[in-house]
Design an enzyme around this catalytic site. Structure first.
Site, PDB file in Angstrom:
ATOM      1  N   SER A  41      -1.127 -34.225  64.725  1.00 17.87           N
ATOM      2  CA  SER A  41      -1.082 -35.053  63.548  1.00 17.87           C
ATOM      3  C   SER A  41      -0.460 -33.723  62.191  1.00 17.87           C
ATOM      4  O   SER A  41      -0.598 -35.298  61.197  1.00 17.87           O
ATOM      5  CB  SER A  41      -2.566 -34.919  62.954  1.00 17.87           C
ATOM      6  OG  SER A  41      -3.350 -33.886  63.459  1.00 17.87           O
ATOM      7  N   HIS A  94      -3.347 -40.765  67.021  1.00 25.61           N
ATOM      8  CA  HIS A  94      -2.328 -40.611  65.694  1.00 25.61           C
ATOM      9  C   HIS A  94      -0.567 -41.526  66.186  1.00 25.61           C
ATOM     10  O   HIS A  94      -0.179 -41.526  65.707  1.00 25.61           O
ATOM     11  CB  HIS A  94      -1.584 -39.092  64.806  1.00 25.61           C
ATOM     12  CG  HIS A  94      -2.670 -39.050  64.386  1.00 25.61           C
ATOM     13  ND1 HIS A  94      -2.759 -39.215  62.945  1.00 25.61           N
ATOM     14  CD2 HIS A  94      -3.959 -37.854  64.827  1.00 25.61           C
ATOM     15  CE1 HIS A  94      -3.915 -38.539  62.218  1.00 25.61           C
ATOM     16  NE2 HIS A  94      -4.485 -37.900  63.073  1.00 25.61           N
ATOM     17  N   LYS A  97      -8.438 -45.376  63.172  1.00 26.97           N
ATOM     18  CA  LYS A  97      -6.882 -44.917  62.152  1.00 26.97           C
ATOM     19  C   LYS A  97      -6.019 -46.551  61.920  1.00 26.97           C
ATOM     20  O   LYS A  97      -6.095 -47.134  61.735  1.00 26.97           O
ATOM     21  CB  LYS A  97      -5.501 -43.971  63.096  1.00 26.97           C
ATOM     22  CG  LYS A  97      -6.552 -43.360  62.639  1.00 26.97           C
ATOM     23  CD  LYS A  97      -5.966 -41.018  63.587  1.00 26.97           C
ATOM     24  CE  LYS A  97      -6.463 -40.058  63.138  1.00 26.97           C
ATOM     25  NZ  LYS A  97      -7.921 -40.261  63.318  1.00 26.97           N
TER      26      LYS A  97
END
Length: 396
Positions: free
Chosen positions: A183, A211, A242
């Site tokens: 990340s 991610h 996310k």
């Protein structure tokens, strides 16, 4: 007693401030999106959310959450195995399994819980975990909670990984643990080579897709799609917080027997309330949207390529990236904060990252692109970076 401890805390906090490492929280007074309003009334373009597909304020997700709250209530008031499982939870677990091509899925309150509750139920002191050096804190904490022998290899370094696997042959079972996308840098793990070594040295593979899922791969199905390895990885963890709507909730998906044992023994699952029905319903709607077409992923990939290419052309030091993360390297902690503050005055909302979030001397501004960003917003962001870069001496 607290007076002495209070002085200790005050001294520690002051040391953090003096070092330029103190983190201040800024308040948003609108829904999360590519354009937001912060407390005080300023309108800014948001380049620091994990809202990769722009779904955090999606009308269909919001309606799905409202409808399910009307139909199934606000909260579960229970853990799953007592009376905290509704049909929506099971439907969402199946949708996640279908998305990743896995056999079964277990939901958690967050991916931090999924990673924290993963290793201890599966491994003992007879076993080994071989972990990438830049893995997320939740993986590190999960490893610490487990009695397995710990090995660590340099970030993405398969030569070092092989050496650790050789040493781990002394143990009974082995799991290689890695982030899919790291990340802070935006680089993707070399999953194909990791899998080859796992086959060679009789190891399982665990990938955190937080991610990367929704982002990496032609259709956003993550690193297993990128490397054409759908269904081959034994354990995948991820989040709904996310790309998949930006709310809360995590999951572990993979081989059926692994998931079964986690349901029996994973402590964050056994001792935490189920995610609310409305969150599960919005998550379910997310996966429904992502099976319709590839519009959002295509837009995200185009936005990322456009932004990164032009930032490099402007002269910025950009970490190599295969994701929607663009790490603009500044190296100095104070400079990263000063740069971020100046950008906010230009209407660009970003955050400076510095130790202990990244290693000492590796401070940066992490830009996160979204499918929701317009070309006009991207151009404004690039122009603002260039202006502040010249003012602060980052660009010549």
């Amino acid at each position: 007693m607290y007076q002495d401890f209070q002085k200790h805390l005050q001294t520690t906090l002051q040391e953090i401030k003096d070092a330029g490492l103190y983190k201040n929280e800024r308040v948003i007074i609108t829904p999360q999106s590519s354009a937001i309003k912060v407390e005080g009334g300023a309108d800014v373009i948001n380049f620091c959310a994990n809202n990769y597909l722009g779904l955090a304020d999606n009308a269909e997700l919001i309606q799905a959450a409202k409808d399910r709250m009307d139909a199934r209530g606000y909260g579960m008031a229970s853990v799953r195995f007592i009376c905290g499982t509704q049909d929506t939870h099971k439907q969402l677990e199946k949708a996640i399994s279908d998305f990743f091509g896995t056999e079964d899925t277990i939901l958690y309150a967050a991916c931090f819980d999924a990673n924290g509750g993963l290793f201890e139920p599966l491994l003992t002191e007879q076993d080994a975990i071989i972990s990438d050096a830049l893995n997320h804190a939740s993986i590190i904490d999960g490893v610490r909670l487990c009695k397995a022998v710990r090995y660590r290899y340099k970030n993405g370094d398969v030569t070092d990984l092989e050496e650790q696997l050789k040493a781990a042959q002394a143990q009974r079972f082995r799991i290689i643990a890695t982030d899919g996308v790291f990340s802070m840098d935006g680089n993707v793990c070399p999953l194909d080579k990791i899998y080859e070594l796992a086959q060679k040295y009789n190891a399982l593979v665990m990938v955190d897709e937080s991610h990367s899922a929704g982002v990496v791969g032609k259709t956003g199905h993550g690193v297993t799609e990128l490397y054409n390895m759908r269904g081959k990885i034994e354990i995948i963890t991820g989040t709904l917080g996310k790309a998949f709507g930006g709310s809360v909730g995590g999951f572990t998906t993979g081989k059926k027997e692994i998931i079964d044992l986690l349901r029996q023994r994973s402590r964050p699952y056994l001792f935490s309330n189920s995610i609310p029905p409305m969150i599960a319903a919005a998550g379910l709607k997310t996966f429904e949207l992502l099976t319709r077409d590839n519009t959002l992923q295509d837009k995200l990939h185009a936005n990322t390529e456009y932004f990164v290419t032009r930032m490099k052309a402007a002269g910025f030091d950009i970490k190599p990236t295969q994701s929607a993360i663009c790490a603009v390297m500044l190296y100095d902690a104070r400079l990263s904060q000063e740069f971020a503050a100046a950008l906010q005055q230009e209407g660009i909302y970003v955050t400076g990252f510095y130790y202990p979030v990244v290693p000492q001397g590796q401070a940066r501004i992490r830009v996160q692109l979204s499918a929701a960003h317009t070309r006009e917003q991207l151009d404004k962001g690039i122009a603002a970076f260039a202006k502040i870069g010249r003012q602060l001496g980052v660009l010549k």
